[in-house]
Design a protein around this motif. Sequence first.
Motif, mmCIF file in Angstrom:
data_model
loop_
_atom_site.group_PDB
_atom_site.id
_atom_site.type_symbol
_atom_site.label_atom_id
_atom_site.label_comp_id
_atom_site.label_asym_id
_atom_site.label_seq_id
_atom_site.Cartn_x
_atom_site.Cartn_y
_atom_site.Cartn_z
ATOM 1 N N THR A 1 -36.213 3.699 42.336
ATOM 2 C CA THR A 1 -36.525 4.407 41.093
ATOM 3 C C THR A 1 -37.955 4.923 41.171
ATOM 4 O O THR A 1 -38.806 4.343 41.832
ATOM 5 N N GLN A 2 -38.189 6.026 40.480
ATOM 6 C CA GLN A 2 -39.520 6.599 40.359
ATOM 7 C C GLN A 2 -39.914 6.528 38.896
ATOM 8 O O GLN A 2 -39.128 6.908 38.020
ATOM 9 N N ASP B 1 -36.138 -0.463 36.516
ATOM 10 C CA ASP B 1 -35.316 -1.137 37.518
ATOM 11 C C ASP B 1 -33.943 -0.513 37.718
ATOM 12 O O ASP B 1 -33.396 0.125 36.833
ATOM 13 N N ILE B 2 -33.412 -0.774 38.914
ATOM 14 C CA ILE B 2 -32.014 -0.482 39.220
ATOM 15 C C ILE B 2 -31.461 -1.706 39.923
ATOM 16 O O ILE B 2 -32.090 -2.250 40.840
ATOM 17 N N VAL B 3 -30.310 -2.173 39.448
ATOM 18 C CA VAL B 3 -29.670 -3.354 40.026
ATOM 19 C C VAL B 3 -28.193 -3.033 40.220
ATOM 20 O O VAL B 3 -27.526 -2.624 39.260
ATOM 21 N N VAL C 1 -24.040 0.403 38.463
ATOM 22 C CA VAL C 1 -25.442 -0.019 38.551
ATOM 23 C C VAL C 1 -25.971 -0.249 37.137
ATOM 24 O O VAL C 1 -25.470 0.336 36.172
ATOM 25 N N TYR C 2 -26.968 -1.113 37.034
ATOM 26 C CA TYR C 2 -27.683 -1.352 35.781
ATOM 27 C C TYR C 2 -29.060 -0.730 35.933
ATOM 28 O O TYR C 2 -29.728 -0.912 36.955
ATOM 29 N N THR D 1 -25.759 0.991 31.823
ATOM 30 C CA THR D 1 -24.984 0.995 33.057
ATOM 31 C C THR D 1 -24.559 2.419 33.362
ATOM 32 O O THR D 1 -24.477 3.273 32.471
ATOM 33 N N ALA D 2 -24.308 2.652 34.628
ATOM 34 C CA ALA D 2 -23.839 3.956 35.075
ATOM 35 C C ALA D 2 -23.044 3.750 36.351
ATOM 36 O O ALA D 2 -23.052 2.663 36.935
#
Length: 144
Positions: A67-68, A102-104, A115-116, A133-134
């Motif tokens: 992530t940016q 964040d990305i989890v 992903v969260y 979520t996506a």
Amino acid sequence: MRRHLTVFVAFSVAISSCSSTPTQAFSSSSSSSSAVTNTDFTRNHKATINNGWAMSFLPGTDYLAITQRTGGLQLLNHLNGELKAISGTPQVYTEGQAGMHDIVPGPTFSSDGTVYLSWVREHPAGAQGVVGTATLDTSNGSLN
């Protein structure tokens, strides 16, 4: 200020452990303790990411999701260094430390791409933290 200090200390410890030459990780006034060294670590530059904030390896793929803070999401193929921009990211509020965080990968990521994400959005009462979520499609580079 406390968050800055905590992040700085954590970052400093992480960076010092990534050195390609042996270093003493922690100093001690006791002469009986031994230094912790790492001589088996090799650094390989793969890509340069501006405003990188968080990263996570994506199970079942060769990708590292990054992530940016400014709102972008990149996929880095850790085998060949190819960098892919992801479309469909949410609009983020980027004042101060606000932005994309964040990305989890979800527990079922390998089968469905879940992903969260966490980010900050603009709100009439001020900035507001959001978790959502996506579905990440690594083949076409999109977030749905």
